[in-house]
Design a protein around this motif. Sequence first.
Motif, PDB file in Angstrom:
ATOM      1  N   TRP A 201     -12.113   2.962 -23.729  1.00  0.00           N
ATOM      2  CA  TRP A 201     -11.181   3.133 -22.383  1.00  0.00           C
ATOM      3  C   TRP A 201     -10.905   1.988 -22.080  1.00  0.00           C
ATOM      4  O   TRP A 201     -10.566   1.814 -21.382  1.00  0.00           O
ATOM      5  N   LYS A 202     -12.429   1.280 -21.696  1.00  0.00           N
ATOM      6  CA  LYS A 202     -11.920   0.103 -21.022  1.00  0.00           C
ATOM      7  C   LYS A 202     -11.660  -0.480 -21.383  1.00  0.00           C
ATOM      8  O   LYS A 202     -10.409  -1.702 -20.395  1.00  0.00           O
ATOM      9  N   VAL A 203     -11.396  -1.000 -22.116  1.00  0.00           N
ATOM     10  CA  VAL A 203     -10.452  -2.017 -23.561  1.00  0.00           C
ATOM     11  C   VAL A 203      -9.173  -1.987 -22.766  1.00  0.00           C
ATOM     12  O   VAL A 203      -8.109  -3.018 -23.058  1.00  0.00           O
ATOM     13  N   LEU A 204      -8.573   0.006 -23.226  1.00  0.00           N
ATOM     14  CA  LEU A 204      -7.590  -0.694 -23.298  1.00  0.00           C
ATOM     15  C   LEU A 204      -6.849  -0.769 -21.270  1.00  0.00           C
ATOM     16  O   LEU A 204      -5.678  -1.577 -21.308  1.00  0.00           O
ATOM     17  N   ARG A 205      -7.882  -0.337 -20.839  1.00  0.00           N
ATOM     18  CA  ARG A 205      -7.747  -0.874 -19.491  1.00  0.00           C
ATOM     19  C   ARG A 205      -6.774  -2.024 -18.966  1.00  0.00           C
ATOM     20  O   ARG A 205      -6.434  -2.501 -18.032  1.00  0.00           O
ATOM     21  N   ASP A 206      -8.315  -3.203 -19.682  1.00  0.00           N
ATOM     22  CA  ASP A 206      -8.565  -4.135 -19.620  1.00  0.00           C
ATOM     23  C   ASP A 206      -6.910  -4.321 -20.018  1.00  0.00           C
ATOM     24  O   ASP A 206      -6.225  -5.912 -19.029  1.00  0.00           O
ATOM     25  N   VAL A 207      -7.083  -4.545 -21.252  1.00  0.00           N
ATOM     26  CA  VAL A 207      -4.951  -5.038 -21.628  1.00  0.00           C
ATOM     27  C   VAL A 207      -4.278  -4.389 -20.241  1.00  0.00           C
ATOM     28  O   VAL A 207      -2.462  -5.308 -20.237  1.00  0.00           O
ATOM     29  N   ALA A 208      -4.312  -3.206 -20.591  1.00  0.00           N
ATOM     30  CA  ALA A 208      -3.411  -2.263 -18.941  1.00  0.00           C
ATOM     31  C   ALA A 208      -3.105  -3.211 -17.949  1.00  0.00           C
ATOM     32  O   ALA A 208      -2.067  -3.410 -17.672  1.00  0.00           O
ATOM     33  N   LEU A 209      -3.988  -3.753 -17.504  1.00  0.00           N
ATOM     34  CA  LEU A 209      -4.238  -4.586 -15.983  1.00  0.00           C
ATOM     35  C   LEU A 209      -3.712  -5.903 -16.486  1.00  0.00           C
ATOM     36  O   LEU A 209      -3.223  -6.589 -15.585  1.00  0.00           O
ATOM     37  N   GLU A 210      -4.098  -6.611 -18.046  1.00  0.00           N
ATOM     38  CA  GLU A 210      -3.317  -7.475 -18.136  1.00  0.00           C
ATOM     39  C   GLU A 210      -1.735  -7.423 -18.140  1.00  0.00           C
ATOM     40  O   GLU A 210      -1.348  -8.549 -17.727  1.00  0.00           O
ATOM     41  N   LYS A 211      -1.014  -7.166 -18.910  1.00  0.00           N
ATOM     42  CA  LYS A 211       0.036  -6.346 -18.507  1.00  0.00           C
ATOM     43  C   LYS A 211       1.002  -5.738 -17.699  1.00  0.00           C
ATOM     44  O   LYS A 211       1.763  -5.389 -17.453  1.00  0.00           O
ATOM     45  N   ASN A 212      -0.073  -5.508 -16.300  1.00  0.00           N
ATOM     46  CA  ASN A 212       0.685  -4.548 -15.111  1.00  0.00           C
ATOM     47  C   ASN A 212       1.278  -4.020 -14.973  1.00  0.00           C
ATOM     48  O   ASN A 212       1.709  -3.254 -15.024  1.00  0.00           O
ATOM     49  N   TYR A 213       0.528  -3.206 -15.702  1.00  0.00           N
ATOM     50  CA  TYR A 213       0.645  -1.865 -16.676  1.00  0.00           C
ATOM     51  C   TYR A 213       0.547  -0.672 -15.412  1.00  0.00           C
ATOM     52  O   TYR A 213      -0.050   0.818 -15.168  1.00  0.00           O
ATOM     53  N   ILE A 214      -1.273  -1.130 -15.585  1.00  0.00           N
ATOM     54  CA  ILE A 214      -2.012  -0.195 -14.505  1.00  0.00           C
ATOM     55  C   ILE A 214      -2.290  -1.203 -12.996  1.00  0.00           C
ATOM     56  O   ILE A 214      -2.333  -2.626 -13.118  1.00  0.00           O
ATOM     57  N   HIS A 215      -2.845  -0.658 -12.129  1.00  0.00           N
ATOM     58  CA  HIS A 215      -2.805  -0.704 -10.698  1.00  0.00           C
ATOM     59  C   HIS A 215      -4.990  -1.476 -10.813  1.00  0.00           C
ATOM     60  O   HIS A 215      -5.153  -3.358 -10.788  1.00  0.00           O
ATOM     61  N   SER A 216      -5.414  -1.040 -11.233  1.00  0.00           N
ATOM     62  CA  SER A 216      -7.753  -0.728 -10.928  1.00  0.00           C
ATOM     63  C   SER A 216      -7.304   0.209 -12.337  1.00  0.00           C
ATOM     64  O   SER A 216      -7.197   0.938 -12.226  1.00  0.00           O
ATOM     65  N   TYR A 217      -9.019   0.254 -12.817  1.00  0.00           N
ATOM     66  CA  TYR A 217      -9.413   1.551 -12.933  1.00  0.00           C
ATOM     67  C   TYR A 217     -11.434   1.235 -12.706  1.00  0.00           C
ATOM     68  O   TYR A 217     -11.514   0.354 -12.896  1.00  0.00           O
ATOM     69  N   GLN A 218     -11.610   2.355 -12.610  1.00  0.00           N
ATOM     70  CA  GLN A 218     -13.650   2.843 -12.442  1.00  0.00           C
ATOM     71  C   GLN A 218     -13.694   3.981 -13.666  1.00  0.00           C
ATOM     72  O   GLN A 218     -13.119   4.473 -13.748  1.00  0.00           O
ATOM     73  N   LEU A 219     -14.437   3.740 -13.535  1.00  0.00           N
ATOM     74  CA  LEU A 219     -15.810   4.383 -14.555  1.00  0.00           C
ATOM     75  C   LEU A 219     -17.285   4.199 -14.275  1.00  0.00           C
ATOM     76  O   LEU A 219     -17.894   3.827 -13.094  1.00  0.00           O
ATOM     77  N   LEU A 220     -16.590   5.708 -13.461  1.00  0.00           N
ATOM     78  CA  LEU A 220     -18.049   5.633 -12.224  1.00  0.00           C
ATOM     79  C   LEU A 220     -19.339   7.484 -12.900  1.00  0.00           C
ATOM     80  O   LEU A 220     -18.709   8.301 -13.856  1.00  0.00           O
ATOM     81  N   GLU A 221     -20.334   7.177 -12.751  1.00  0.00           N
ATOM     82  CA  GLU A 221     -21.177   8.181 -12.561  1.00  0.00           C
ATOM     83  C   GLU A 221     -21.903   8.912 -12.041  1.00  0.00           C
ATOM     84  O   GLU A 221     -22.051   8.137 -11.382  1.00  0.00           O
ATOM     85  N   THR A 222     -22.074   9.914 -12.079  1.00  0.00           N
ATOM     86  CA  THR A 222     -22.283  10.847 -10.713  1.00  0.00           C
ATOM     87  C   THR A 222     -23.335  12.048 -11.568  1.00  0.00           C
ATOM     88  O   THR A 222     -23.579  12.327 -12.863  1.00  0.00           O
ATOM     89  N   GLN A 223     -23.963  12.625 -10.932  1.00  0.00           N
ATOM     90  CA  GLN A 223     -25.036  13.572 -11.243  1.00  0.00           C
ATOM     91  C   GLN A 223     -24.714  14.361 -11.668  1.00  0.00           C
ATOM     92  O   GLN A 223     -23.679  15.338 -11.052  1.00  0.00           O
ATOM     93  N   LEU A 224     -25.336  15.502 -13.083  1.00  0.00           N
ATOM     94  CA  LEU A 224     -25.136  16.828 -13.012  1.00  0.00           C
ATOM     95  C   LEU A 224     -25.283  17.537 -12.403  1.00  0.00           C
ATOM     96  O   LEU A 224     -26.603  17.344 -12.386  1.00  0.00           O
TER      97      LEU A 224
END
Length: 125
Positions: free
Chosen positions: A41-64
């Motif tokens: 997921w992160k690898v794809l978003r890094d490439v998408a960011l470089e290609k200007n396909y997305i503005h940003s991304y975040q992977l967040l952890e939260t308490q179950l």
Amino acid sequence: MAVCMLTFGYGQNNSKISTIDFVQVVDNNKEETLFYYENNWKVLRDVALEKNYIHSYQLLETQLTEKEPFQLMLITTYINGEQHEQAEERFGKLIAQQGQISLMNEKKPDEFRKVLFSKLAEHLH
């Protein structure tokens, strides 16, 4: 994997749009799940960011919790509705270029994580 995407008239305007996936770790397979998202997921978003396909991304952890049975939130933000509308096609090409997914061991994604639901959100500011 069942994904529910809701749209409420998000259009071609200049407001940023984010997709948020709410992910549950299955059977305490946190290491496999994090490995999967970091190496795919992160690898794809890094490439998408470089290609200007997305503005940003975040992977967040939260308490179950019992009321909120997810541990991760995956957020991808697009500059506007037009960029979001192109996302499926663009990510499809990136996935095809990436080839096989990277896994930590022999467990398949459905064995260690479950996307409970997804939301589409328009940024107000």
